[in-house]
Scaffold this motif. Structure first.
Motif, short mmCIF file in Angstrom:
data_model
loop_
_atom_site.label_atom_id
_atom_site.label_comp_id
_atom_site.label_asym_id
_atom_site.label_seq_id
_atom_site.Cartn_x
_atom_site.Cartn_y
_atom_site.Cartn_z
N ASN A 111 0.83 -1.22 0.00
CA ASN A 111 0.00 0.00 0.00
C ASN A 111 0.85 1.26 0.00
O ASN A 111 0.50 2.26 -0.61
CB ASN A 111 -0.90 0.04 1.24
CG ASN A 111 -2.03 -0.96 1.13
OD1 ASN A 111 -2.24 -1.55 0.07
ND2 ASN A 111 -2.74 -1.18 2.22
N ASP A 112 1.94 1.22 0.74
CA ASP A 112 2.81 2.39 0.84
C ASP A 112 4.16 1.96 1.44
O ASP A 112 4.36 0.79 1.74
CB ASP A 112 2.16 3.50 1.70
CG ASP A 112 1.70 2.97 3.06
OD1 ASP A 112 2.31 2.01 3.57
OD2 ASP A 112 0.71 3.51 3.60
N ASN A 327 0.51 -5.01 4.92
CA ASN A 327 -0.35 -3.87 4.58
C ASN A 327 -1.30 -3.50 5.72
O ASN A 327 -1.78 -2.36 5.79
CB ASN A 327 -1.18 -4.18 3.33
CG ASN A 327 -0.36 -3.98 2.06
OD1 ASN A 327 0.53 -3.14 2.01
ND2 ASN A 327 -0.64 -4.77 1.04
N ASP A 328 -1.56 -4.48 6.59
CA ASP A 328 -2.44 -4.18 7.73
C ASP A 328 -1.59 -3.65 8.88
O ASP A 328 -0.85 -4.42 9.51
CB ASP A 328 -3.16 -5.46 8.22
CG ASP A 328 -3.90 -6.12 7.07
OD1 ASP A 328 -4.51 -5.39 6.27
OD2 ASP A 328 -3.84 -7.36 6.96
#
Ligand code: LMR
Length: 330
Positions: A111-112, A327-328
């Motif tokens: 995601n980033d 991502n979490d």
């Protein structure tokens, strides 16, 4: 007998002399392909500064930026031959030694940069640092650069816009497949050749983090830059395993400690450095910066994501799952 004794004496003398010579500092040549102003460039210079302050007279670090000593392709060979002792290639450049690191090249996986960071700190991420030890390559740390942006001389808003364009890629089969997925023509090319490649039209497009775009002036030869954040360009700081294990234990542990400090600083500052470079590109007014709408971005994801399946066998689904789990945010 006499002959033997004389030979033994000469040997002893030679050992004595080389023992005296070991009072010379250990030299670490750190070669890389980017500018001093980038996250990797800054990291290499900070490593030199701290090592030479704290291990004064014992270790000397020589930094060679901008492919001035070795370019892509050659730097790895030089490390294995002992001609340089530290390099920090992009994670896209290890395909010859391990397929697992290809996970970092999968488009739209992270995601980033924070997710990338969490994965690198996970058990799987740490294991990957050791994945090339059979090849005499030890991974010491991950350094961030940042998320990559697409660029070309025409606006790239949807995958169809990239069709037929020639994109420069790093030496990664995943990145090659990523551009084929949008029916573009990828071309593997070393970093030092990219500016000229874009200028002369050998390639028409590229993918780079802002810090590399600005420091190499790619914006002068690319009219449009799409803020796609579609993948990551990070590094593994590596050394020659035999060299590293052969260092005196106290020196090695001090170098490890310094590298840990430098890594924290590089990774804490990389995002801001890239934002600064992005602003500089905008201020230079050489290129239009395109922001994607959520619908446009979804089209890129849809076209490029099938690449994951293509490489799942080589990378390992456990490695991909561990990356996705990062991502979490906890
Ligand atoms: C590239 O080849 O585009 C990058 O790996 C260069 C770098 O080291 O950031």
């Amino acid at each position: 007998m006499f002959k033997f004794t004389a030979k033994a004496l000469l040997c002893a003398l030679a050992i004595g002399i080389s023992g005296m010579a070991s009072a010379d500092p250990i030299v670490i040549k750190f070669s890389h392909v980017v500018a001093d102003s980038t996250p990797k460039g800054q990291g290499a210079l900070l490593f030199k500064k701290l090592v030479e302050e704290r291990l004064k007279g014992k270790v000397e670090v020589q930094v060679y930026p901008n492919s001035s000593l070795y370019g892509d392709g050659k730097e790895m060979e030089a490390l294995l031959l002992g001609d340089v002792q530290m390099i920090a290639p992009s994670l896209a450049k290890f395909g010859q030694y391990t397929k697992k690191l290809q996970v970092f090249d999968l488009p739209f996986l992270f995601n980033d940069i924070h997710a990338v960071d969490r994965f690198q700190h996970s058990a799987t991420g740490k294991e990957l640092l050791k994945s090339m030890e059979n090849n005499n390559i030890t991974g010491l740390a991950y350094w961030h650069n940042g998320m990559k942006q697409l660029s070309a001389n025409k606006p790239l808003r949807v995958p169809r816009d990239a069709r037929g364009l020639k994109f420069r890629v790093q030496s990664s089969d995943v990145l090659d497949a990523q551009f084929k997925a949008v029916r573009a023509n990828p071309r593997k090319m070393s970093f030092a050749e990219v500016y000229q490649g874009l200028q002369t039209g050998v390639v028409n497009g590229a993918e780079n983090p802002w810090s590399n775009i600005y420091s190499q002036k790619f914006n002068e030869v690319q009219k449009y830059i799409t803020e796609s954040n579609h993948g990551v360009l990070d590094y593994m700081v590596i050394t020659n395993t035999k060299f590293w294990n052969g260092l005196p234990a106290d020196i090695r542990s001090q170098l490890d400690e310094i590298l840990g400090e430098v890594t924290d600083k590089v990774n804490a500052e990389a995002w801001a450095l890239n934002q600064k470079a992005k602003q500089a590109v905008i201020d230079a007014k050489t290129s239009e910066v395109i922001e994607l709408t959520p619908e446009e971005r979804a089209k890129w994801v849809k076209s490029m994501k099938p690449v994951w399946k293509q490489f799942e066998g080589e990378i390992g689904s456990n490695v991909i799952d561990a990356a996705l789990a990062a991502n979490d945010a906890k």
